[in-house]
Design a protein around this motif. Sequence first.
Motif, PDB file in Angstrom:
ATOM      1  N   TYR A 155       0.857  -1.187   0.000  1.00 24.77           N
ATOM      2  CA  TYR A 155       0.000   0.000   0.000  1.00 24.77           C
ATOM      3  C   TYR A 155       0.890   1.232   0.000  1.00 24.77           C
ATOM      4  N   ASP A 156       0.299   2.374  -0.293  1.00 25.43           N
ATOM      5  CA  ASP A 156       1.003   3.653  -0.272  1.00 25.43           C
ATOM      6  C   ASP A 156       0.380   4.513   0.821  1.00 25.43           C
ATOM      7  N   LYS A 157       1.176   4.876   1.820  1.00 27.82           N
ATOM      8  CA  LYS A 157       0.652   5.650   2.944  1.00 27.82           C
ATOM      9  C   LYS A 157       0.543   7.140   2.647  1.00 27.82           C
ATOM     10  N   ARG A 158       1.050   7.560   1.502  1.00 25.46           N
ATOM     11  CA  ARG A 158       0.933   8.967   1.134  1.00 25.46           C
ATOM     12  C   ARG A 158      -0.509   9.265   0.764  1.00 25.46           C
ATOM     13  N   GLY A 164      -0.118   9.832  -3.620  1.00 22.50           N
ATOM     14  CA  GLY A 164      -0.175   8.415  -3.315  1.00 22.50           C
ATOM     15  C   GLY A 164      -0.677   7.565  -4.464  1.00 22.50           C
ATOM     16  N   PHE A 165      -0.257   6.275  -4.449  1.00 24.40           N
ATOM     17  CA  PHE A 165      -0.768   5.306  -5.410  1.00 24.40           C
ATOM     18  C   PHE A 165      -2.006   4.642  -4.821  1.00 24.40           C
ATOM     19  N   GLN A 167      -4.936   1.618  -4.570  1.00 19.68           N
ATOM     20  CA  GLN A 167      -4.849   0.158  -4.599  1.00 19.68           C
ATOM     21  C   GLN A 167      -5.026  -0.370  -6.020  1.00 19.68           C
ATOM     22  N   VAL A 170      -1.494  -0.281  -7.388  1.00 20.81           N
ATOM     23  CA  VAL A 170      -0.676  -1.306  -6.751  1.00 20.81           C
ATOM     24  C   VAL A 170      -1.012  -2.688  -7.313  1.00 20.81           C
ATOM     25  N   TYR A 235       4.259  -0.887   3.422  1.00 16.28           N
ATOM     26  CA  TYR A 235       4.442   0.312   2.624  1.00 16.28           C
ATOM     27  C   TYR A 235       5.325  -0.036   1.422  1.00 16.28           C
ATOM     28  N   PHE A 236       4.851   0.301   0.231  1.00 16.33           N
ATOM     29  CA  PHE A 236       5.542  -0.154  -0.989  1.00 16.33           C
ATOM     30  C   PHE A 236       6.989   0.334  -1.057  1.00 16.33           C
ATOM     31  N   ALA A 237       7.267   1.516  -0.498  1.00 19.50           N
ATOM     32  CA  ALA A 237       8.625   2.062  -0.583  1.00 19.50           C
ATOM     33  C   ALA A 237       9.606   1.304   0.302  1.00 19.50           C
ATOM     34  N   MET A 243      11.282  -0.566  -5.297  1.00 25.11           N
ATOM     35  CA  MET A 243      11.816   0.788  -5.361  1.00 25.11           C
ATOM     36  C   MET A 243      12.967   0.870  -6.363  1.00 25.11           C
TER      37      MET A 243
END
Length: 262
Positions: A155-158, A164-165, A167, A170, A235-237, A243
């Motif tokens: 997931y992207d927390k931004r 943010g991205f 779902q 993703v 978190y995807f990062a 990355m």
Amino acid sequence: MPICAFCQEERELCASHSIPDGFFKAISRRNNGQLISIPDGEGKIGLSQNTGKAKLLCRECETHFNKNFDSPLTNAFKAWDKQIKANGLGVRYEFSPNHLAQCLASVCWRASVTGNSMYANARVSMRYRAHLLALLLGNREDTLKSCSCSIKRLYDKRPLPDGGFSQDVVSDIILPVNAYRISKKGKKPGNHFAFALLVQGFLCHLMIPRLPHALRIGPEFLKPSKTSLHAPPQYFADYKPLMDAMVAGLGKHLDGQSTLKD
């Protein structure tokens, strides 16, 4: 006459996928049958139809893999993904953990023996290929006695919509199978191998042989006694291979190494 990698019989071979084709189809349908490819090393970002096919299995074995591994895995992950998009990251999914581990083992085994360059990072020694094959030939209910398997949901927390991205985005990321030795607390890599793949938003790891109990107690690990599957968010990062691919893609784009139209 070529030899089937699974049954070892001399037969005509069909174009087999390692990662099930069902994960690619939904993405390619939205892009006129094309996928966005970010190649390693040399090469430009562009549209591609490469889904990792190779002449690997005979028709009978291909049918066996589709029925027992590919269709169940694709259907489960797509249904789980749909529920997560509708109800949030905490959604659980009812499925046999041993069956899911065996399905993932089938992906990893095919990736380890295929000749397609898409899976160059999945090649391992004969010893580990034999271990994966044994998981496919053995009693399904014993699968998690010989391997460990974990699943997380990226997931992207931004915050949306600025950075943010979603779902949906993703879910469209696919990373080919990557194999690596497991290092324990800074020590040299031991005899455990891990296979990682990212499909439908789920980050999956299969580890052989089975990890010691102390290393497989986290909520992301499949437990044979629990059919209610949980995929803790990540978190995807924080997933370095993803990355690295994104940074490489950005670098190629900035350098003009892209054939995609804006």
